[in-house]
Motif scaffolding. Structure first.
Motif, PDB file in Angstrom:
ATOM      1  N   ILE A   1       9.860 -16.157   5.950  1.00 52.83           N
ATOM      2  CA  ILE A   1       9.741 -15.240   7.092  1.00 52.83           C
ATOM      3  C   ILE A   1       8.847 -14.047   6.715  1.00 52.83           C
ATOM      4  CG2 ILE A   1      11.041 -13.760   8.663  1.00 52.83           C
ATOM      5  CD1 ILE A   1      13.463 -15.614   8.183  1.00 52.83           C
ATOM      6  N   PHE A   2       9.074 -13.475   5.530  1.00 54.45           N
ATOM      7  CA  PHE A   2       8.294 -12.331   5.071  1.00 54.45           C
ATOM      8  C   PHE A   2       6.821 -12.695   4.945  1.00 54.45           C
ATOM      9  CE2 PHE A   2       6.441  -9.774   1.640  1.00 54.45           C
ATOM     10  CZ  PHE A   2       6.667  -8.485   2.129  1.00 54.45           C
ATOM     11  N   LEU A   3       6.550 -13.920   4.407  1.00 50.81           N
ATOM     12  CA  LEU A   3       5.178 -14.345   4.232  1.00 50.81           C
ATOM     13  C   LEU A   3       4.465 -14.492   5.569  1.00 50.81           C
ATOM     14  CD1 LEU A   3       5.518 -16.955   1.348  1.00 50.81           C
ATOM     15  CD2 LEU A   3       4.585 -14.636   1.203  1.00 50.81           C
ATOM     16  N   ARG A   4       5.164 -15.091   6.582  1.00 54.53           N
ATOM     17  CA  ARG A   4       4.522 -15.267   7.882  1.00 54.53           C
ATOM     18  C   ARG A   4       4.221 -13.905   8.522  1.00 54.53           C
ATOM     19  NH1 ARG A   4       8.468 -19.354   8.304  1.00 54.53           N
ATOM     20  NH2 ARG A   4       9.760 -17.958   9.578  1.00 54.53           N
ATOM     21  N   GLN A   5       5.191 -13.010   8.451  1.00 56.73           N
ATOM     22  CA  GLN A   5       4.968 -11.698   9.070  1.00 56.73           C
ATOM     23  C   GLN A   5       3.885 -10.898   8.339  1.00 56.73           C
ATOM     24  OE1 GLN A   5       8.839  -9.899   9.173  1.00 56.73           O
ATOM     25  NE2 GLN A   5       9.507 -11.088  10.980  1.00 56.73           N
ATOM     26  N   MET A   6       3.835 -10.972   7.014  1.00 56.10           N
ATOM     27  CA  MET A   6       2.779 -10.269   6.273  1.00 56.10           C
ATOM     28  C   MET A   6       1.414 -10.892   6.534  1.00 56.10           C
ATOM     29  SD  MET A   6       3.912  -7.610   4.887  1.00 56.10           S
ATOM     30  CE  MET A   6       2.424  -7.224   4.003  1.00 56.10           C
TER      31      MET A   6
ATOM     32  N   SER B   1       5.585 -10.921  -3.422  1.00 58.50           N
ATOM     33  CA  SER B   1       6.837 -11.534  -2.943  1.00 58.50           C
ATOM     34  C   SER B   1       7.014 -12.944  -3.519  1.00 58.50           C
ATOM     35  CB  SER B   1       6.851 -11.567  -1.410  1.00 58.50           C
ATOM     36  OG  SER B   1       5.855 -12.451  -0.928  1.00 58.50           O
ATOM     37  N   GLN B   2       5.932 -13.698  -3.587  1.00 60.28           N
ATOM     38  CA  GLN B   2       5.990 -15.040  -4.164  1.00 60.28           C
ATOM     39  C   GLN B   2       6.284 -14.963  -5.659  1.00 60.28           C
ATOM     40  OE1 GLN B   2       2.181 -16.606  -3.100  1.00 60.28           O
ATOM     41  NE2 GLN B   2       2.880 -17.401  -1.119  1.00 60.28           N
ATOM     42  N   ARG B   3       5.656 -14.004  -6.342  1.00 61.31           N
ATOM     43  CA  ARG B   3       5.873 -13.876  -7.779  1.00 61.31           C
ATOM     44  C   ARG B   3       7.312 -13.471  -8.068  1.00 61.31           C
ATOM     45  NH1 ARG B   3       2.937 -13.436 -12.289  1.00 61.31           N
ATOM     46  NH2 ARG B   3       3.695 -12.111 -14.003  1.00 61.31           N
ATOM     47  N   LEU B   4       7.825 -12.500  -7.283  1.00 58.48           N
ATOM     48  CA  LEU B   4       9.199 -12.064  -7.496  1.00 58.48           C
ATOM     49  C   LEU B   4      10.191 -13.219  -7.216  1.00 58.48           C
ATOM     50  CD1 LEU B   4       8.986  -8.483  -5.938  1.00 58.48           C
ATOM     51  CD2 LEU B   4       9.412  -9.049  -8.344  1.00 58.48           C
TER      52      LEU B   4
ATOM     53  N   GLN C   1       0.979  -7.790  -1.312  1.00 59.24           N
ATOM     54  CA  GLN C   1       2.415  -7.828  -1.020  1.00 59.24           C
ATOM     55  C   GLN C   1       2.900  -9.265  -0.881  1.00 59.24           C
ATOM     56  OE1 GLN C   1       3.299  -4.756  -2.017  1.00 59.24           O
ATOM     57  NE2 GLN C   1       4.797  -4.687  -0.337  1.00 59.24           N
ATOM     58  N   ARG C   2       2.087 -10.115  -0.262  1.00 60.77           N
ATOM     59  CA  ARG C   2       2.449 -11.528  -0.149  1.00 60.77           C
ATOM     60  C   ARG C   2       2.538 -12.156  -1.531  1.00 60.77           C
ATOM     61  NH1 ARG C   2      -1.010 -14.525   1.347  1.00 60.77           N
ATOM     62  NH2 ARG C   2       0.143 -16.141   2.494  1.00 60.77           N
TER      63      ARG C   2
ATOM     64  N   LEU D   1       6.485  -2.004  -7.927  1.00 60.50           N
ATOM     65  CA  LEU D   1       5.189  -1.947  -7.238  1.00 60.50           C
ATOM     66  C   LEU D   1       5.314  -2.500  -5.829  1.00 60.50           C
ATOM     67  CD1 LEU D   1       2.124  -1.440  -7.295  1.00 60.50           C
ATOM     68  CD2 LEU D   1       1.855  -3.712  -8.314  1.00 60.50           C
ATOM     69  N   TRP D   2       6.109  -3.558  -5.642  1.00 60.47           N
ATOM     70  CA  TRP D   2       6.282  -4.156  -4.312  1.00 60.47           C
ATOM     71  C   TRP D   2       6.938  -3.177  -3.361  1.00 60.47           C
ATOM     72  CZ3 TRP D   2      10.674  -7.283  -2.110  1.00 60.47           C
ATOM     73  CH2 TRP D   2      10.269  -8.020  -1.003  1.00 60.47           C
ATOM     74  N   ARG D   3       7.937  -2.479  -3.837  1.00 63.61           N
ATOM     75  CA  ARG D   3       8.653  -1.496  -3.030  1.00 63.61           C
ATOM     76  C   ARG D   3       7.736  -0.313  -2.657  1.00 63.61           C
ATOM     77  NH1 ARG D   3      13.217  -0.797   0.166  1.00 63.61           N
ATOM     78  NH2 ARG D   3      13.708   1.424   0.238  1.00 63.61           N
ATOM     79  N   ALA D   4       7.010   0.215  -3.660  1.00 68.80           N
ATOM     80  CA  ALA D   4       6.168   1.389  -3.416  1.00 68.80           C
ATOM     81  C   ALA D   4       5.022   1.050  -2.453  1.00 68.80           C
ATOM     82  CB  ALA D   4       5.596   1.920  -4.736  1.00 68.80           C
ATOM     83  N   SER D   5       4.424  -0.112  -2.627  1.00 70.31           N
ATOM     84  CA  SER D   5       3.307  -0.487  -1.764  1.00 70.31           C
ATOM     85  C   SER D   5       3.767  -0.697  -0.334  1.00 70.31           C
ATOM     86  CB  SER D   5       2.641  -1.764  -2.286  1.00 70.31           C
ATOM     87  OG  SER D   5       2.107  -1.542  -3.589  1.00 70.31           O
ATOM     88  N   GLN D   6       4.954  -1.296  -0.147  1.00 71.67           N
ATOM     89  CA  GLN D   6       5.454  -1.532   1.205  1.00 71.67           C
ATOM     90  C   GLN D   6       5.733  -0.217   1.920  1.00 71.67           C
ATOM     91  OE1 GLN D   6       5.462  -4.520   2.365  1.00 71.67           O
ATOM     92  NE2 GLN D   6       6.346  -4.136   4.373  1.00 71.67           N
TER      93      GLN D   6
END
Length: 475
Positions: A157-162, A58-61, A54-55, A86-91
């Motif tokens: 923020i998303f990266l730190r929390q993940m 997010s970076q790729r997107l 997921q991290r 894929l990012w949405r479904a996995s989350q």
């Protein structure tokens, strides 16, 4: 095994079985925990991989969003939409606790992980909404730039929390491994304790009891050998005594049989001698007197009678004398036929059948050899008496129409049979040898005569099929 040994053995067996069951239960429990933990670790590894992915997504997107907004060409325009889906479904699957991949994986989350997913969810939704705008063709370039600005602001923020979520997943997985190690240690200690107790309370008493039994067996071996030797000597003495008893019994039986044979032979010889004497007296005494009386009656018959009544009386007296002479001759013949001594057995049997047929009215036939041969007197008398007794029994009891006497002689045996076609009888009803007497039982008499002649007498009969008496004398 005495009751005490039985109780000890039963108690030791129960302890042994209980110890084995405990060891088996502990071993199976350890295998179960290891297998379940390994399965959980496999699930945890996939979850950590997906969370880390997921991290990366997010970076790729974010990178692809920059390229799209700046209208910089890249090799795979469709990669943005696939990565976003894929990012949405996995989350969503991580948050709901079920990963749908080549199979379903369980996402084990603590309350802390649930709160961390709840905290990251608004950031994810904000980024996902802006990325959808960037991926769409309808919004303007300024709108897409504004969306890119929000994505770039939310991504750290998303990266730190993940990262925190991934580290927490890894920490909880490590806690489960440590828990498995503690359980394995406990099960190992319990297994070793059970084995120690088993050796102390089961194997040690069994070894002690075995030593005691072996010692007792060793001590009793000499005594057992001595007892076996005594038993063998006693057994030999018993065998010797038994053989002596059997030999004595056999000798006694043979002596009794010999005495019985001699007694029977003497009795039969006495009977034959008495019959011969009585037959001679009948023939030479009474027979001659009756013949003389008949001659006198013949002379009186030739003299003139005073009247017809007197003449008839003389005729009646003559017939009576003739019948008396005939009966006397038959009695003398039955007692001792002179033809037996003069012409032999076959001639006597032939005459016997003729007289019996004439007196009984039955069909009585005799079949002999083509070349009659004389036998020794004892055999001729014995066979004649057997034939006479068998013929008399057939005439009296068989209700037959035909009786046949057959005499055969070969180089090895002499055979005489009396056969009828009468009503027959049950052979089992014939008295046993112990129950008949020589003077009161015809069948017993025949058996005795056959035995004295070194022969065998057989009697066969079936209901309505007639009967047969056969004697065989072995030469």
């Amino acid at each position: 095994m005495n009751p005490l040994d039985h109780q000890v053995a039963q108690r030791l067996t129960q302890y042994y079985v209980l110890a084995l069951l405990l060891v088996a239960l502990l071993t199976i429990s350890a295998l179960f925990f290891v297998k379940r933990t390994l399965r959980d670790l496999d699930d945890d590894g996939r979850v950590v991989n997906v969370a880390g992915r997921q991290r990366m997504l997010s970076q790729r997107l974010t990178k692809l969003a920059v390229l799209r907004t700046q209208e910089i060409p890249y090799t795979d325009p469709g990669d943005f939409d696939q990565s976003l889906t894929l990012w949405r479904a996995s989350q969503e699957q991580l948050r709901e606790g079920r990963l749908q991949m080549e199979k379903e994986y369980v996402v084990r989350k603590s309350l802390l992980l649930d709160s961390m997913f709840a905290k990251v969810q608004p950031v994810f939704e904000s980024m996902y909404g802006r990325l959808e705008v960037i991926g769409s063709e309808k919004p303007s370039a300024d709108t897409k730039k504004e969306a890119l600005r929000v994505v770039l602001a939310k991504e750290p923020i998303f990266l730190r929390q993940m990262d925190a979520i991934v580290f927490r997943f890894d920490a909880e997985s490590l806690e489960r491994v440590q828990y498995l190690e503690r359980v394995e240690w406990l099960l190992t200690i319990a297994t070793l304790t059970v084995l120690f107790l088993e050796g102390l309370f089961v194997f040690r008493p069994v070894v002690s009891h075995t030593k005691q039994v072996v010692r007792q067996l060793t001590e009793s071996e000499g005594e057992l050998k001595y007892i076996n030797q005594r038993l063998e000597e006693t057994n030999q003495q018993l065998v010797s005594a038994q053989e002596k008893l059997v030999r004595t019994t056999r000798e006694k039986y043979e002596l009794q049989l010999a005495e019985e044979t001699v007694r029977s032979a003497a009795l039969l010889e006495g009977q034959e001698e008495e019959r011969r004497r009585f037959a001679r007296e009948l023939h030479d005494g009474i027979g001659q007197m009756l013949t003389g009386l008949k001659l006198h009656v013949e002379k009186i018959r030739q003299m003139p009678a005073a009247n017809e009544k007197q003449r008839q009386r003389v005729e009646d007296l003559r017939d009576l004398l003739q019948e008396t002479i005939q009966n006397t001759r038959e009695v003398a013949f039955n007692l001792m036929p002179s033809v037996l001594g003069d012409f032999g057995l076959e001639a006597a049997l032939k005459l016997l059948t003729e007289q019996t047929a004439r007196s009984s009215g039955m069909v009585v036939e005799f079949k002999g050899t083509k070349e009659p041969a004389r036998l020794i007197p004892v055999q001729e008398i014995g066979l004649y008496r057997i034939a006479q007794e068998g013929l008399n029994n057939a005439v009296k009891y068989s209700e037959a129409e035909r009786i046949e006497i057959v005499f055969k002689k070969s180089t090895s045996e002499i055979c005489l049979s009396v056969k009828d076609n009468g009503k027959g009888f049950r052979v089992a009803d014939i008295p046993k040898r112990e129950t008949y007497s020589l003077t009161h039982n015809g069948i017993g008499n025949m058996r005795t005569r056959a035995r004295l002649l070194n022969g065998i007498l057989t009697i066969s009969s079936r209901s309505s099929k007639g009967s047969k008496v056969e004697v065989k004398i072995f030469i």
